[in-house]
Scaffold this motif. Structure first.
Motif, PDB file in Angstrom:
ATOM      1  N   ASP A  16     -10.020   3.861  -5.970  1.00  0.00           N
ATOM      2  CA  ASP A  16      -9.037   4.453  -5.821  1.00  0.00           C
ATOM      3  C   ASP A  16      -8.210   3.902  -4.542  1.00  0.00           C
ATOM      4  O   ASP A  16      -8.920   3.685  -3.597  1.00  0.00           O
ATOM      5  N   ASP A  17      -6.916   4.003  -4.690  1.00  0.00           N
ATOM      6  CA  ASP A  17      -6.008   3.186  -3.695  1.00  0.00           C
ATOM      7  C   ASP A  17      -5.958   4.242  -2.380  1.00  0.00           C
ATOM      8  O   ASP A  17      -5.584   3.720  -1.255  1.00  0.00           O
ATOM      9  N   ARG A  42     -10.332  -0.399  -3.489  1.00  0.00           N
ATOM     10  CA  ARG A  42      -8.965  -0.080  -3.458  1.00  0.00           C
ATOM     11  C   ARG A  42      -7.903  -0.453  -4.242  1.00  0.00           C
ATOM     12  O   ARG A  42      -6.864  -0.026  -4.514  1.00  0.00           O
ATOM     13  N   ASP A  43      -8.354  -1.456  -5.211  1.00  0.00           N
ATOM     14  CA  ASP A  43      -7.728  -2.012  -6.148  1.00  0.00           C
ATOM     15  C   ASP A  43      -8.440  -2.634  -7.386  1.00  0.00           C
ATOM     16  O   ASP A  43      -9.682  -2.626  -7.410  1.00  0.00           O
ATOM     17  N   MET A  65      -2.972   1.388  -9.123  1.00  0.00           N
ATOM     18  CA  MET A  65      -3.367   0.934  -7.939  1.00  0.00           C
ATOM     19  C   MET A  65      -2.763  -0.662  -7.693  1.00  0.00           C
ATOM     20  O   MET A  65      -2.114  -1.087  -8.641  1.00  0.00           O
TER      21      MET A  65
END
Length: 215
Positions: A16-17, A42-43, A65
């Motif tokens: 999850d970003d 994060r991506d 993302m």
């Protein structure tokens, strides 16, 4: 019923970003007996790299993302490591999103506003039965659905629409995708014609509604 403590833990990679959201989900997952969060991304690109190196049991990922979205990452992972259970955790509850996720390899779909106990249900279900869809999503799937974005546009048109919605000019899009500016303009005209939209603002709203870009 608690899992046998001698069993190997269910290893989860979380993507999850938003750092705060990811930390909250990790904390909830870490409270579940027999579940271990082994890495966070994060991506989509970072997620793919982590899955390749760690070979987890479950991936829990958001859809929207940066760099690479969750759907593209799911497709990549599913093609190369089909045994990994791919579970979407998203704020989007439209049939379009769910069907795109499943078509690309997701075996489950859970809403971000679901009660915490559903996290455990989802993880255990995808491991035991191979799938999990929250009651909200299951209900959505029973309703008549509007055409998905994949029904309406080609893969190239989706790429171009996403960049248009990000405010990129034709020359920038052309450079990034290896096309001529004229070709980009032709694609944009065809996208507008196919979607029956007449301006960039309407295209952007469509892209937001379909989850191609964030509001």
């Amino acid at each position: 019923m608690k899992p046998d403590s001698t069993q190997r833990p269910i290893r989860v990679v979380l993507a999850d970003d938003h750092d705060l959201v990811r930390s909250g989900i990790k904390a909830l997952l870490s409270m579940i007996d027999g579940v271990q969060v082994v890495a966070e991304a994060r991506d989509g690109q970072e997620l793919i790299q982590l899955v390749e190196s760690l070979e987890p049991d479950v991936v829990m990922t958001d859809i929207s993302m940066p760099r690479m979205d969750g759907i593209a990452a799911i497709a990549h992972i599913h093609a190369r490591q089909p045994k990994v259970r791919l579970l979407v955790l998203s704020m989007y509850d439209t049939v379009d999103f769910v069907k795109r996720a499943v078509a690309n390899g997701a075996c489950g779909y859970l809403m971000k506003d679901a009660p915490p106990f559903e996290l455990e249900q989802a993880v255990r279900s995808v491991m035991a039965t191979g799938s999990y869809f929250s009651p909200t999503i299951a209900q959505r799937l029973l309703q008549p659905s509007e055409p998905t974005i994949d029904d309406e546009l080609t893969t190239r048109q989706i790429e171009i629409l996403k960049l248009i919605a990000q405010g990129r000019a034709s020359k920038e899009i052309a450079f990034e995708l290896g096309l001529s500016p004229k070709t980009v303009d032709v694609h944009r005209a065809r996208i507008m014609e196919r979607l029956r939209l007449n301006d960039i603002a309407s295209l952007t709203l469509y892209a937001v509604r379909k989850g191609l870009v964030k509001p």
